[in-house]
Design a protein around this motif. Structure first.
Motif, short mmCIF file in Angstrom:
data_model
loop_
_atom_site.label_atom_id
_atom_site.label_comp_id
_atom_site.label_asym_id
_atom_site.label_seq_id
_atom_site.Cartn_x
_atom_site.Cartn_y
_atom_site.Cartn_z
N MET B 1 0.69 -1.11 0.00
CA MET B 1 -0.02 -0.10 0.32
C MET B 1 1.31 1.01 -0.36
O MET B 1 2.23 1.49 0.33
CB MET B 1 -1.01 -0.07 1.45
N LYS B 2 0.51 2.03 -0.80
CA LYS B 2 0.75 3.22 -0.38
C LYS B 2 -0.21 4.66 0.63
O LYS B 2 -0.81 5.00 0.13
CB LYS B 2 1.53 4.45 -1.82
N VAL B 3 0.34 4.62 1.87
CA VAL B 3 -0.08 5.78 2.48
C VAL B 3 -0.16 6.53 2.49
O VAL B 3 1.02 6.85 3.01
CB VAL B 3 -0.60 4.71 3.94
N LEU B 4 -0.92 7.63 2.84
CA LEU B 4 -1.16 9.12 3.27
C LEU B 4 -1.74 9.00 4.80
O LEU B 4 -2.88 8.66 4.46
CB LEU B 4 -1.76 9.75 2.54
N LEU B 89 -2.61 13.27 -2.20
CA LEU B 89 -3.71 12.59 -2.29
C LEU B 89 -3.47 11.96 -4.02
O LEU B 89 -4.06 10.06 -3.58
CB LEU B 89 -4.58 13.37 -2.80
N ARG B 90 -3.02 12.08 -4.77
CA ARG B 90 -2.85 11.68 -6.34
C ARG B 90 -1.84 9.95 -5.91
O ARG B 90 -1.92 8.77 -6.59
CB ARG B 90 -2.48 12.21 -7.98
N TRP B 91 -0.96 10.17 -5.23
CA TRP B 91 0.06 9.28 -5.13
C TRP B 91 -0.34 8.05 -4.03
O TRP B 91 -0.07 6.57 -4.46
CB TRP B 91 1.27 9.76 -3.81
N CYS B 92 -1.01 8.26 -3.94
CA CYS B 92 -1.89 7.12 -2.60
C CYS B 92 -2.91 6.02 -3.21
O CYS B 92 -3.65 6.32 -3.68
CB CYS B 92 -2.21 7.96 -0.63
N ASP B 93 -2.96 5.08 -1.68
CA ASP B 93 -4.20 4.30 -2.37
C ASP B 93 -4.44 3.70 -1.15
O ASP B 93 -5.81 3.83 -1.29
CB ASP B 93 -3.59 3.09 -3.01
N HIS B 94 -4.06 4.74 -0.40
CA HIS B 94 -4.52 4.47 1.30
C HIS B 94 -4.86 5.41 2.33
O HIS B 94 -3.91 6.61 1.85
CB HIS B 94 -4.39 3.21 2.37
N LEU B 95 -6.07 6.50 2.24
CA LEU B 95 -5.72 7.34 3.60
C LEU B 95 -6.39 7.42 5.04
O LEU B 95 -6.93 6.34 5.01
CB LEU B 95 -7.18 8.81 2.91
N ILE B 96 -5.46 7.77 6.10
CA ILE B 96 -5.57 7.29 7.61
C ILE B 96 -5.68 8.72 7.77
O ILE B 96 -4.49 10.20 7.80
CB ILE B 96 -4.17 6.77 7.82
N LEU B 97 -7.02 9.69 8.35
CA LEU B 97 -7.01 10.32 9.35
C LEU B 97 -6.69 10.46 10.77
O LEU B 97 -7.01 9.89 10.92
CB LEU B 97 -8.27 11.30 9.11
N GLN B 98 -5.78 10.63 11.41
CA GLN B 98 -5.66 10.99 13.34
C GLN B 98 -5.95 12.00 13.20
O GLN B 98 -5.14 13.04 12.98
CB GLN B 98 -3.87 9.75 12.74
N PHE B 99 -7.03 12.10 14.35
CA PHE B 99 -7.11 12.83 14.92
C PHE B 99 -7.77 13.21 16.21
O PHE B 99 -8.46 11.43 16.72
CB PHE B 99 -8.27 14.14 14.16
N PRO B 100 -7.70 13.61 16.99
CA PRO B 100 -8.51 14.26 18.22
C PRO B 100 -10.28 14.44 18.13
O PRO B 100 -10.13 15.65 17.47
CB PRO B 100 -8.21 14.21 19.02
N ILE B 101 -11.16 13.55 18.26
CA ILE B 101 -12.36 14.24 18.25
C ILE B 101 -12.48 15.74 19.16
O ILE B 101 -12.31 16.17 19.77
CB ILE B 101 -13.76 13.12 18.36
#
Lengths: 248, 248
Positions: B1-4, B89-101
């Motif tokens: 995977m290419k992960v952003l 975003l073009r590069w990745c095939d997987h996005l993870i958003l890490q954040f506090p609500i």
């Protein structure tokens, strides 16, 4: 009424800007007092962080937002733009948020206004004693006035974007109701980029008339704190509200 | 995977920062490629506006975001930080958003990353032809990894804050699915300020194991475009998904 109107749109001459001015003029014409926070004009910084507090930190090496907010509230050491907005919120008895829907929520600059200004001890807090109908801003009412690109059917209960009440739940329940505001039904200007001048004028007139009678509107109904048990779930004997809870 | 991995927390040494590093190390250990956008470290500007585009404007006197975005995409004239994020975003095939609500949503700085980077013609567009499963970022998967202050029961279907899936709907459907991402079930770290070290370690281990097998996970199911009529409402013959549509 003492109305605080918070406005977020990057173009002053937009429809949102027009609606801001319409609200100010209509409410002032009804002998209400109005103050405006025009967030783009103020260049309001959006990112909650160490710059929110001034003077000695609780912990200068590790930023914990709630601990720093508590101290800043007690010592009056918030950044000037946070102090100013909290003063406006204390002053008002009615809040209007005017914004274009961005990604099914408010624009980031307005989200930052909430993130940074609605601090613990001020808007909510006390380990679950100062929230919902006991929230720090109780005694006030709040209204979302929002424009959308898509037309109304896409936001119906069976619409492709999902029910508008579901989309607004994090704002209506999570920000407004959570902090003690009574929430009025939202004013939504649907599909504004695609409608003709006549439809646009009708929407504007509908809002103008609403503003004239705003003071007498009944707020939406949410479950009360007493409906929930110590585990923060509805008590078994309470009948859940249908839809999105706040439809009474 | 290419992960952003896009990360937003004002304190680098927070639990969110730990989870960011855990994801990077675990995924790299699995021979995946990972790039990180640490929005606070980048001081990413949050407010969509005229500074998003460089060079001659479509209309220098009246800022219309979508018209300016279309031209900037065609001419390569976005601000450097927007170009850089679109390239990731073009590069990745997987996005993870890490954040506090924050206020039942993402922090403002991350909302600004979406507002400014997910432009028309890139992430969605074409007057309703490039959205949902035909969105501009199709072929990619996306995951919310989020910490909360409140414990899980408050986010149950009958919880005081409302169903976590309802709260995440604007992100899951309105941002991710809307732009073509397949959405994985969210990874939620509930009540992190109140749990003991053992519970915390168990949560972390659960996430680490999940990351190891992330590639093989089935995404959540949403209604398909063909389920909706020309009016953008479900066709009468389609049975609505229960719950929040994406529970298959």
């Amino acid at each position: 009424m003492k109305v605080l109107l918070v406005h977020a749109h990057p173009e002053p001459a937009s429809l949102n800007g027009f609606l801001r001015d319409l609200a100010v003029e209509t409410l002032q014409g009804g002998q209400h007092q109005v103050r405006v926070s025009d967030l783009y004009a103020m260049n309001f910084p959006a990112a909650l962080g160490p710059a929110d507090v001034q003077g000695p930190r609780v912990d200068a090496t590790h930023f914990k937002a709630q601990a720093e907010q508590k101290q800043a509230l007690a010592q009056g050491s918030f950044a000037p733009e946070i102090k100013a907005e909290q003063e406006k919120l204390r002053w008002c008895d009615h809040l209007i948020l005017q914004f274009p829907i961005y990604w099914f929520s408010m624009p980031a600059i307005m989200k930052g206004w909430v993130d940074r200004v609605f601090t613990t001890g001020f808007a909510y807090g006390g380990g679950g004693t100062m929230w919902y109908e006991n929230g720090g801003l109780k005694g006030r009412r709040a209204l979302v006035s929002m424009t959308t690109g898509a037309a109304a059917p896409a936001f119906a209960a069976d619409g492709i974007h999902g029910d508008i009440d579901r989309i607004l739940w994090p704002i209506h329940n999570g920000i407004m109701h959570f902090c003690g505001f009574q929430v009025l039904r939202p004013e939504i200007f649907y599909g504004v980029s695609r409608i003709d001048a006549e439809a646009r004028a009708a929407m504007i007139e509908r809002y103008r008339r609403r503003l004239v009678g705003l003071e007498r509107e009944q707020p939406l109904y949410f479950h009360r704190l007493a409906d929930f048990g110590a585990d923060h779930r509805l008590k078994p004997e309470v009948t859940p509200l249908t839809g999105f809870q706040y439809r009474g």
